[in-house]
Design a protein around this motif. Structure first.
Motif, PDB file in Angstrom:
ATOM      1  N   PRO A 232       0.819  -1.217   0.000  1.00 22.44           N
ATOM      2  CA  PRO A 232       0.000   0.000   0.000  1.00 22.44           C
ATOM      3  C   PRO A 232       0.850   1.262   0.000  1.00 22.44           C
ATOM      4  O   PRO A 232       1.954   1.293   0.533  1.00 22.44           O
ATOM      5  CB  PRO A 232      -0.806  -0.125   1.295  1.00 22.44           C
ATOM      6  CG  PRO A 232       0.045  -0.973   2.186  1.00 22.44           C
ATOM      7  CD  PRO A 232       0.744  -1.942   1.288  1.00 22.44           C
ATOM      8  N   VAL A 233       0.307   2.294  -0.609  1.00 19.09           N
ATOM      9  CA  VAL A 233       0.945   3.606  -0.637  1.00 19.09           C
ATOM     10  C   VAL A 233      -0.004   4.594   0.031  1.00 19.09           C
ATOM     11  O   VAL A 233      -1.155   4.739  -0.370  1.00 19.09           O
ATOM     12  CB  VAL A 233       1.250   4.062  -2.078  1.00 19.09           C
ATOM     13  CG1 VAL A 233       1.799   5.485  -2.076  1.00 19.09           C
ATOM     14  CG2 VAL A 233       2.226   3.113  -2.748  1.00 19.09           C
ATOM     15  N   LYS A 234       0.462   5.276   1.072  1.00 20.68           N
ATOM     16  CA  LYS A 234      -0.335   6.276   1.756  1.00 20.68           C
ATOM     17  C   LYS A 234      -0.100   7.621   1.080  1.00 20.68           C
ATOM     18  O   LYS A 234       1.047   8.018   0.852  1.00 20.68           O
ATOM     19  CB  LYS A 234       0.051   6.346   3.237  1.00 20.68           C
ATOM     20  CG  LYS A 234      -0.760   7.355   4.030  1.00 20.68           C
ATOM     21  CD  LYS A 234      -0.328   7.378   5.495  1.00 20.68           C
ATOM     22  CE  LYS A 234      -1.108   8.426   6.271  1.00 20.68           C
ATOM     23  NZ  LYS A 234      -0.687   8.480   7.696  1.00 20.68           N
ATOM     24  N   VAL A 235      -1.200   8.300   0.758  1.00 32.18           N
ATOM     25  CA  VAL A 235      -1.101   9.554   0.014  1.00 32.18           C
ATOM     26  C   VAL A 235      -1.740  10.683   0.825  1.00 32.18           C
ATOM     27  O   VAL A 235      -2.832  10.529   1.375  1.00 32.18           O
ATOM     28  CB  VAL A 235      -1.808   9.453  -1.356  1.00 32.18           C
ATOM     29  CG1 VAL A 235      -1.656  10.765  -2.129  1.00 32.18           C
ATOM     30  CG2 VAL A 235      -1.249   8.295  -2.164  1.00 32.18           C
ATOM     31  N   SER A 236      -1.051  11.804   0.891  1.00 34.77           N
ATOM     32  CA  SER A 236      -1.614  13.035   1.440  1.00 34.77           C
ATOM     33  C   SER A 236      -1.117  14.185   0.582  1.00 34.77           C
ATOM     34  O   SER A 236      -0.157  14.027  -0.192  1.00 34.77           O
ATOM     35  CB  SER A 236      -1.196  13.228   2.901  1.00 34.77           C
ATOM     36  OG  SER A 236       0.213  13.334   3.012  1.00 34.77           O
TER      37      SER A 236
ATOM     38  N   ILE B 106       1.153  26.050  -5.354  1.00 40.81           N
ATOM     39  CA  ILE B 106       2.161  25.004  -5.563  1.00 40.81           C
ATOM     40  C   ILE B 106       1.718  23.771  -4.789  1.00 40.81           C
ATOM     41  O   ILE B 106       1.620  23.797  -3.560  1.00 40.81           O
ATOM     42  CB  ILE B 106       3.549  25.482  -5.110  1.00 40.81           C
ATOM     43  CG1 ILE B 106       3.975  26.686  -5.973  1.00 40.81           C
ATOM     44  CG2 ILE B 106       4.573  24.353  -5.204  1.00 40.81           C
ATOM     45  CD1 ILE B 106       5.132  27.462  -5.407  1.00 40.81           C
ATOM     46  N   LEU B 107       1.427  22.715  -5.511  1.00 40.53           N
ATOM     47  CA  LEU B 107       0.850  21.510  -4.920  1.00 40.53           C
ATOM     48  C   LEU B 107       1.948  20.541  -4.501  1.00 40.53           C
ATOM     49  O   LEU B 107       2.885  20.277  -5.259  1.00 40.53           O
ATOM     50  CB  LEU B 107      -0.067  20.820  -5.937  1.00 40.53           C
ATOM     51  CG  LEU B 107      -0.746  19.533  -5.482  1.00 40.53           C
ATOM     52  CD1 LEU B 107      -1.771  19.811  -4.395  1.00 40.53           C
ATOM     53  CD2 LEU B 107      -1.402  18.834  -6.674  1.00 40.53           C
ATOM     54  N   GLU B 108       1.816  20.001  -3.286  1.00 39.79           N
ATOM     55  CA  GLU B 108       2.738  18.986  -2.787  1.00 39.79           C
ATOM     56  C   GLU B 108       1.942  17.725  -2.460  1.00 39.79           C
ATOM     57  O   GLU B 108       1.044  17.759  -1.619  1.00 39.79           O
ATOM     58  CB  GLU B 108       3.473  19.475  -1.545  1.00 39.79           C
ATOM     59  CG  GLU B 108       4.364  20.684  -1.811  1.00 39.79           C
ATOM     60  CD  GLU B 108       5.065  21.180  -0.558  1.00 39.79           C
ATOM     61  OE1 GLU B 108       6.206  21.661  -0.677  1.00 39.79           O
ATOM     62  OE2 GLU B 108       4.471  21.084   0.538  1.00 39.79           O
ATOM     63  N   THR B 109       2.266  16.633  -3.144  1.00 44.21           N
ATOM     64  CA  THR B 109       1.629  15.338  -2.895  1.00 44.21           C
ATOM     65  C   THR B 109       2.657  14.427  -2.248  1.00 44.21           C
ATOM     66  O   THR B 109       3.761  14.245  -2.782  1.00 44.21           O
ATOM     67  CB  THR B 109       1.120  14.709  -4.202  1.00 44.21           C
ATOM     68  OG1 THR B 109       0.232  15.629  -4.865  1.00 44.21           O
ATOM     69  CG2 THR B 109       0.373  13.412  -3.927  1.00 44.21           C
ATOM     70  N   PHE B 110       2.310  13.859  -1.099  1.00 46.32           N
ATOM     71  CA  PHE B 110       3.248  13.039  -0.334  1.00 46.32           C
ATOM     72  C   PHE B 110       2.861  11.560  -0.462  1.00 46.32           C
ATOM     73  O   PHE B 110       1.718  11.178  -0.195  1.00 46.32           O
ATOM     74  CB  PHE B 110       3.237  13.454   1.141  1.00 46.32           C
ATOM     75  CG  PHE B 110       3.544  14.909   1.349  1.00 46.32           C
ATOM     76  CD1 PHE B 110       4.859  15.365   1.314  1.00 46.32           C
ATOM     77  CD2 PHE B 110       2.528  15.828   1.560  1.00 46.32           C
ATOM     78  CE1 PHE B 110       5.155  16.708   1.504  1.00 46.32           C
ATOM     79  CE2 PHE B 110       2.808  17.165   1.743  1.00 46.32           C
ATOM     80  CZ  PHE B 110       4.126  17.615   1.716  1.00 46.32           C
ATOM     81  N   PHE B 111       3.829  10.766  -0.883  1.00 50.03           N
ATOM     82  CA  PHE B 111       3.647   9.314  -0.997  1.00 50.03           C
ATOM     83  C   PHE B 111       4.499   8.633   0.073  1.00 50.03           C
ATOM     84  O   PHE B 111       5.711   8.844   0.119  1.00 50.03           O
ATOM     85  CB  PHE B 111       4.077   8.814  -2.374  1.00 50.03           C
ATOM     86  CG  PHE B 111       3.278   9.385  -3.521  1.00 50.03           C
ATOM     87  CD1 PHE B 111       2.025   8.883  -3.832  1.00 50.03           C
ATOM     88  CD2 PHE B 111       3.790  10.418  -4.297  1.00 50.03           C
ATOM     89  CE1 PHE B 111       1.301   9.393  -4.908  1.00 50.03           C
ATOM     90  CE2 PHE B 111       3.080  10.937  -5.367  1.00 50.03           C
ATOM     91  CZ  PHE B 111       1.828  10.420  -5.671  1.00 50.03           C
TER      92      PHE B 111
END
Length: 616
Positions: free
Chosen positions: A64-68, A77-82
């Motif tokens: 699984p990959v947790k995304v926030s 400016i978008l920051e997506t954390f995996f």
């Protein structure tokens, strides 16, 4: 298949915008303008219709990959954390200002902890997914060039790019502290390949630009954060060269999943003018308000009898509607429409919206010359000859015109604002005649648009149907908010058009509009209910509804046009300017009411609080 609408975030450069999904895919991007053909159209189809995805490469389905995600501080400016089993990364997405007309989309992968295997997949498909470009490598650079017809997309990367199955693939590992940049550009295919730019410098500059822009945001108390984000949405939806503000950056996102209420919103509606000006000016953004007013002035210039309800980004008038047969639509919601046939409808309310907007602009010091007033006079002369005609109304039904009550209210508003402008600013005009005409219109509306048995205004003359646009009656000044007819209308709408606390535009099962029934609650209408509750002194109820509306924004604060309170999903084009404009105005109204209450309690040495309200 595309993700839920609320799983997307917006990035843009004030000329076009991209939607970035939680899974790291850019599924929608039109180049070079909001209303241009899309080169990434997976939002309305599949990855084969164009997409650019960067995300952890999952070798095992049980990993699984947790995304926030978040917007960095007060920026776009978008920051997506995996977060994966082996480490974590941040995907930083943004669109910097253009250089010599070149569009840039920059994506930086930053290692946060451990080591993560990443995969990038680029499938450029011009013309809404129908055209696969000719792809070649850039000489002496790590990058590719994709060309088809007039368009050229260039991608440069810090890692190796390979062609696989009609896509460009990048496989790479990122460790803690590492950074890998991808720079995509768009330009005309007959021009040389654009020069490379430094992704990190572009990022630093973009942070400064957005931070500077946000310095002016007015204090809205506990709602300041929501107001700030909504203002940034309006800024992102502004077409910088002209000042026009698009209703949304998307087309054909459905108002009901699987339904046919799918429209192209990549244009500028006159009916948005007044509330947008109010929001920008009261939030302190006079430069943007002035640009929007000047766009209005240019767009409507010419023959006053040829006024349109909407225009293109630069004031274009031909917005012919056609359907894309090769796109299956968002979650199989067809048709996919390009252009908007409603642009040819007669909608009387836009005359009132335009007159109110120009009056409000004058009040705010956004002056204009005699030429604008001259045009307004001619427009009023024309309106006087057509106001008794049935029209297509604010909701643009496709089953023929009716005598819509709200349309007539806005006709009254047009002449009322003419009187106010003439008296306030010394402008010449037949004021006595306008006053008499206002009374004639007012009397007719109260006689034919009000159902005494229901104690409520109704959608159209002789109709039994309710319509949430009638919540705007006290905001126009047509009647005060405590008038029994207004109070009765609000109560009727609360009884019959409210679903789980939110407001439908009207009942699509009871009111004919030429389309199959079914749609979500309309978020702008729900904010209008907030305004009515506040003006009627039902402050706690107004705050509670406002906070519920803010709570259905997605994780980065964005709102679509509508919402399904049963499935808990956003619906319609996204993000929607009208929803965010309405949020701003409701928040400012609540903040102003709280300030006035505090001032009254303090009784501070006779100091008065500005009591201007949202009356357009």
């Amino acid at each position: 298949m595309s993700l839920p609408i609320e799983d997307y975030a917006l990035i843009g450069d004030c000329q076009t915008a991209a939607l970035v999904a939680r899974d790291g895919g850019i599924d929608w991007l039109c180049l070079p303008r909001f209303d241009s053909n899309a080169c990434f159209a997976a939002l309305l189809g599949t990855a084969d219709h164009g997409r650019w995805r960067i995300a952890p490469e999952r070798a095992e389905v049980d990993a699984p990959v947790k995304v926030s995600r978040r917007y960095r501080d007060d920026t776009l400016i978008l920051e997506t954390f995996f977060e994966t089993a082996t480490g974590s990364v941040a995907l930083i997405d943004f669109m910097p200002p253009r250089i010599d007309g070149i569009v840039y989309v920059i994506r930086i992968v930053e290692g946060r902890a451990g080591r993560v295997a990443m995969r990038g997949e680029l499938a450029v498909r011009f013309n809404y997914g129908s055209t696969t470009p000719w792809v070649t490598r850039l000489p002496e650079e790590n990058g590719i060039r994709a060309i088809a017809g007039p368009d050229m997309v260039t991608l440069r990367a810090d890692v190796e790019l390979k062609g696989e199955g009609m896509q460009t693939i990048a496989r790479f590992d990122v460790e803690e502290g590492g950074r890998v940049a991808f720079v995509l550009s768009h330009s005309a295919s007959h021009l040389p390949v654009p020069a490379a730019i430094d992704a990190e410098i572009a990022l630093a500059n973009s942070v400064k630009i957005w931070a500077k822009w946000n310095e002016r945001v007015v204090d809205a108390g506990p709602y300041t954060k929501a107001v700030r984000r909504s203002l940034m949405v309006l800024k992102a939806l502004t077409f910088g060269p002209t000042g026009g503000i698009v209703a949304a950056p998307t087309t054909s996102l459905p108002e009901a999943i699987g339904g046919v209420r799918n429209w192209d919103y990549r244009y500028c509606w006159l009916r948005d003018a007044t509330l947008t000006l109010f929001a920008l000016m009261n939030a302190g953004y006079y430069e943007e308000a002035q640009a929007w007013r000047m766009w209005l002035e240019r767009a409507v210039a010419g023959d006053a009898s040829k006024l349109r309800i909407m225009y293109g980004l630069a004031g274009e008038r031909r917005l012919e509607e056609w359907e894309i047969e090769w796109l299956p639509g968002y979650e199989n919601s067809r048709p996919v429409r390009i252009g908007n046939a409603a642009s040819n409808q007669l909608q009387l309310d836009v005359y009132g919206q335009l007159m109110a907007a120009l009056h409000y602009a004058r009040l705010g010091g956004l002056g204009d010359g005699d030429e604008v007033w001259s045009f307004q006079l001619k427009m009023l002369e024309h309106l006087e000859t057509i106001w008794r005609l049935p029209d297509s109304g604010i909701w643009e039904p496709r089953d023929g015109p009716q005598h819509f009550t709200f349309s007539k209210v806005m006709v009254w508003t047009a002449f009322d604002r003419a009187v106010k402008s003439a008296e306030k600013f010394g402008l010449e005009g037949p004021v006595i005649h306008w006053r008499a005409l206002c009374q004639v219109i007012h009397d007719e509306i109260c006689e034919k648009g009000f159902d005494a048995g229901r104690n409520a205004f109704v959608q159209s003359y002789g109709s039994q149907a309710l319509d949430a646009s009638l919540l705007l009656i006290p905001l126009t000044g047509f009647l005060p908010p405590d008038d029994p007819r207004v109070v009765g209308t609000v109560h009727a709408i609360e009884r019959e058009l409210v679903v789980d606390g939110f407001v439908l535009r009207y009942s699509t099962k009871e009111a004919s509009d030429g389309l199959p029934p079914g749609e979500g609650v309309f978020l702008a209408c729900s904010f209008w209910l907030v305004d009515n509750l506040r003006l009627q002194g039902r402050i706690d109820e107004a705050r509670a509804l406002f906070e519920r509306l803010c709570a259905i924004a997605n994780d980065v604060g964005l709102l679509a046009e509508e919402y399904d309170p049963i499935a808990k999903r956003q619906l319609g084009n996204f993000p929607q300017a009208f929803s965010h404009v309405s949020l701003i105005n409701s928040a400012l109204g609540l903040a102003r009411t709280a300030c006035m209450a505090a001032d009254a309690k303090a009784d501070a040495m006779g100091t008065s609080v500005e009591q201007a309200d949202m009356v357009f």
